[in-house]
Design a protein around this motif. Structure first.
Motif, short mmCIF file in Angstrom:
data_model
loop_
_atom_site.label_atom_id
_atom_site.label_comp_id
_atom_site.label_asym_id
_atom_site.label_seq_id
_atom_site.Cartn_x
_atom_site.Cartn_y
_atom_site.Cartn_z
N GLY A 163 -29.30 -15.64 -11.43
CA GLY A 163 -29.09 -16.16 -12.78
C GLY A 163 -30.14 -17.21 -13.12
N GLN A 164 -29.77 -18.08 -14.05
CA GLN A 164 -30.70 -19.10 -14.53
C GLN A 164 -31.21 -20.01 -13.40
N GLY A 216 -30.97 -19.58 -9.92
CA GLY A 216 -31.63 -18.86 -8.83
C GLY A 216 -33.03 -18.45 -9.21
N ILE A 221 -31.57 -12.45 -4.41
CA ILE A 221 -30.59 -11.38 -4.53
C ILE A 221 -29.49 -11.76 -5.51
N ARG A 276 -27.89 -16.46 -20.54
CA ARG A 276 -26.55 -16.19 -21.04
C ARG A 276 -26.26 -16.75 -22.44
N SER A 286 -23.09 -15.18 -26.52
CA SER A 286 -22.01 -15.57 -27.44
C SER A 286 -22.56 -15.97 -28.80
N THR A 310 -27.03 -6.50 -5.58
CA THR A 310 -26.84 -6.79 -4.16
C THR A 310 -25.90 -7.97 -4.00
N ARG A 311 -24.80 -7.76 -3.32
CA ARG A 311 -23.79 -8.82 -3.19
C ARG A 311 -23.80 -9.43 -1.79
N ALA A 312 -23.82 -10.75 -1.73
CA ALA A 312 -23.73 -11.46 -0.45
C ALA A 312 -22.27 -11.60 -0.07
N ALA A 327 -26.91 -20.12 -5.51
CA ALA A 327 -27.01 -20.24 -6.97
C ALA A 327 -26.08 -19.21 -7.58
N GLY A 368 -23.36 -19.50 -9.42
CA GLY A 368 -22.78 -19.66 -10.75
C GLY A 368 -21.26 -19.80 -10.72
N ILE A 392 -17.44 -21.41 -25.73
CA ILE A 392 -17.60 -19.95 -25.81
C ILE A 392 -16.58 -19.35 -26.76
N LEU A 417 -26.99 -25.28 -6.22
CA LEU A 417 -27.36 -25.85 -7.52
C LEU A 417 -26.74 -25.03 -8.65
N ASP A 420 -24.31 -23.96 -11.85
CA ASP A 420 -22.88 -23.96 -12.17
C ASP A 420 -21.98 -24.05 -10.94
N PHE A 463 -27.16 -30.32 -23.60
CA PHE A 463 -26.45 -29.07 -23.85
C PHE A 463 -26.50 -28.78 -25.34
N TRP A 464 -26.34 -27.53 -25.71
CA TRP A 464 -26.22 -27.22 -27.14
C TRP A 464 -25.19 -26.13 -27.34
P1 FAD Z 1 -25.26 -17.89 -13.45
O1 FAD Z 1 -26.20 -17.79 -14.60
O2 FAD Z 1 -23.83 -17.55 -13.66
O3 FAD Z 1 -25.84 -16.98 -12.28
C1 FAD Z 1 -25.16 -16.77 -11.07
C2 FAD Z 1 -25.41 -15.37 -10.60
O4 FAD Z 1 -24.98 -15.23 -9.24
C3 FAD Z 1 -24.63 -14.33 -11.39
O5 FAD Z 1 -25.47 -13.28 -11.76
C4 FAD Z 1 -23.56 -13.88 -10.41
O6 FAD Z 1 -23.13 -12.56 -10.65
C5 FAD Z 1 -24.31 -14.00 -9.10
N1 FAD Z 1 -23.47 -14.04 -7.89
C6 FAD Z 1 -22.33 -14.75 -7.70
N2 FAD Z 1 -21.85 -14.55 -6.46
C7 FAD Z 1 -22.70 -13.70 -5.84
C8 FAD Z 1 -22.75 -13.11 -4.53
N3 FAD Z 1 -21.81 -13.37 -3.61
N4 FAD Z 1 -23.78 -12.28 -4.24
C9 FAD Z 1 -24.74 -12.02 -5.16
N5 FAD Z 1 -24.75 -12.55 -6.40
C10 FAD Z 1 -23.74 -13.38 -6.75
N6 FAD Z 1 -25.46 -23.35 -21.54
C11 FAD Z 1 -26.14 -24.12 -22.42
O7 FAD Z 1 -26.76 -25.10 -22.00
N7 FAD Z 1 -26.12 -23.84 -23.76
C12 FAD Z 1 -25.45 -22.78 -24.27
O8 FAD Z 1 -25.45 -22.56 -25.47
C13 FAD Z 1 -24.74 -21.93 -23.36
N8 FAD Z 1 -24.09 -20.83 -23.80
C14 FAD Z 1 -23.46 -20.01 -22.90
C15 FAD Z 1 -22.83 -18.86 -23.36
C16 FAD Z 1 -22.18 -18.01 -22.48
C17 FAD Z 1 -21.51 -16.76 -22.99
C18 FAD Z 1 -22.15 -18.33 -21.09
C19 FAD Z 1 -21.42 -17.43 -20.11
C20 FAD Z 1 -22.76 -19.46 -20.63
C21 FAD Z 1 -23.44 -20.32 -21.53
N9 FAD Z 1 -24.08 -21.47 -21.08
C22 FAD Z 1 -24.77 -22.26 -21.98
C23 FAD Z 1 -24.05 -21.87 -19.67
C24 FAD Z 1 -25.26 -21.39 -18.89
O9 FAD Z 1 -25.54 -20.06 -19.19
C25 FAD Z 1 -24.97 -21.56 -17.40
O10 FAD Z 1 -24.79 -22.93 -17.15
C26 FAD Z 1 -26.11 -21.04 -16.53
O11 FAD Z 1 -26.23 -19.65 -16.68
C27 FAD Z 1 -25.86 -21.40 -15.07
O12 FAD Z 1 -26.81 -20.78 -14.25
P2 FAD Z 1 -26.46 -20.40 -12.74
O13 FAD Z 1 -27.66 -19.70 -12.22
O14 FAD Z 1 -25.92 -21.57 -12.05
O15 FAD Z 1 -25.25 -19.37 -12.85
#
Ligand code: FAD
Length: 408
Positions: free
Chosen positions: A10-11, A13, A32, A42, A46, A78-80, A106, A108, A154, A274, A276, A326-327
């Protein structure tokens, strides 16, 4: 060398991978993630994407060629499953195991399920990933009556898009006002009125006891008071649960998130976390929780922590201390938040009507600024909070105060 292995594409990673290469890190970088496709953003899910104003390709953080050019080995789908800390290996769901010198979590967060009977009926939906957004886009086209459970960011962004589509939308919220956890009563009241102007109805201080349905399809939402609100589409937006199971099962400290120190390291020096999924110490959280740690769900946090962690892994360690921001876009209104506020923080209003900022004070110190359609205030607030520039509530309340001059 085995290099850095990042779980979660995601963002956060993706940012670690990209920043590692920018910092000159030469060892392998493996990314992965269990979702299909390229890493994507993401927030539009919304907003513009849900409204049909942008396509899926427009969500991608970078094209596939970027990953190849920067020698980021991306393995989507690919899932860990487990971490073997002694062997420094990550075991995947299909049994394969990958070595690491450093492991980055990472992962999320995922949506909290609505804990009532009927929550698994067809027509009850959540919004976290692209697949959810695709299904919702279709559902909005076919639905007539929408109930949104949860008046958080959301839920409200979704409500604004659904109302603009001409659907009848009701938002149910357990608290007495919208976005109660994150913003002031003043900002909440403004957005409540804005949504009501778009035809959205609200039920505050209301609990959901069941989703009613026939033939496996949801037909309505039963409230604690006994009323049933008819609905053919129900969006549940009641917050998230951090994906911390990998860390917990590996014996790492977890408490609403993977516990990390100021350098984003877990107690295992070979594992960091790091974004979420991570709970970290922050000066901006002073007075908010018991132990001044926080878990933040925002793009800014994911990106800035990605950069910070990559710098450490490339040999330039520094504690994480970026100003949170944040926005949220709801209809034509833009809300921007700098810093972190709690529900009990004092509010000082600057501006009026459709364009204002609420300065939030805790213990007499400026902790956050919520800006509604006032982008300039937001930028100044980020600078004030980063520099720790003293500002009293009395100064903030003075319309003659030159904020910009204070921040330079
Ligand atoms: P994520 O982006 O959730 O990425 C984590 C990834 O890890 C996912 O793809 C997940 O499937 C994967 N994963 C989890 N467990 C495993 C495993 N065991 N093996 C392999 N993969 C795995 N933030 C803002 O600042 N402004 C906004 O306007 C805003 N709007 C948003 C709207 C929506 C609909 C959503 C859902 C979120 C929004 N956010 C917004 C929040 C922002 O998108 C998140 O804070 C950000 O994506 C966090 O990044 P991350 O990489 O920590 O988590």
């Amino acid at each position: 060398a085995a290099g850095t292995l990042i779980v979660g594409g995601g963002q956060a990673g993706f940012q670690v991978a990209a920043s590692l290469r920018e910092a000159g890190y030469a060892d392998p970088v493996v990314l992965i993630g269990d979702e299909p496709g390229l890493p994507y953003q993401r927030p539009p899910l919304s907003k513009a994407y849900l409204a049909g104003k942008t396509d899926a390709e427009g969500l991608n953080l970078r094209p596939a060629s970027y990953l190849a050019e920067h020698r980021i080995a991306h393995r989507p789908g690919t899932r860990a499953a487990r971490i073997d800390r002694d062997a420094r290996r990550l075991i995947l769901a299909d049994g394969e195991s990958l070595p690491y010198d450093h492991l980055v979590l990472a992962t999320g967060a995922r949506n909290r399920d609505l804990p009532v009977p009927g929550a698994d009926l067809a027509g009850v939906r959540q919004l976290r990933g692209l697949a959810d957004a695709d299904r919702l886009r279709e559902a909005i086209g076919a639905a007539e009556r929408v109930v949104v459970v949860g008046a958080g960011f959301i839920g409200l962004e979704f409500a604004a898009v659904a109302a603009a589509h001409g659907l009848a939308v009701t938002v149910i919220e357990a608290a007495a006002r919208p976005m109660a956890r994150a913003v002031s009563a003043e900002t909440g009241a403004f957005f409540r009125a804005a949504h009501e102007g778009w035809g959205v109805r609200f039920a505050f201080s209301a609990g959901v006891t069941a989703i009613e349905g026939t033939d496996g399809r949801a037909t309505g939402v039963r409230l604690a008071e006994g009323d049933v609100l008819p609905a053919d589409l129900i969006l549940v937006g009641i917050g998230v649960v951090p994906n911390a199971e990998l860390a917990a099962e590996a014996g790492l400290a977890v408490a609403d998130g993977v516990r990390v120190d100021a350098f984003l390291a877990t107690e295992d020096p070979a594992i960091s976390a790091l974004g979420d999924c991570a709970r970290f110490p922050s000066a901006f959280a002073t007075g908010l929780g018991r132990d001044d740690t926080v878990r933040i769900e925002s793009v800014q946090n994911a990106i800035d922590q990605g950069r910070c962690l990559a710098a450490r892994l490339a040999g330039r360690p520094a504690p994480y201390g970026a100003v949170p921001w944040f926005w949220s876009d709801q209809g034509r209104h833009k809300l921007q938040i700098a810093g972190l506020a709690g529900p009990d923080d004092a509010s000082v209003l600057r501006g009026s009507g459709d364009a204002f900022s609420v300065f939030r004070f805790r213990g007499g110190i400026l902790r956050a600024v919520e800006s509604v359609n006032r982008a300039a205030d937001h930028m100044v607030a980020r600078r004030l909070l980063a520099a720790g520039t003293p500002l009293t509530p009395e100064q903030a309340a003075d319309p003659g105060l030159d904020l910009k001059a204070l921040a330079t």
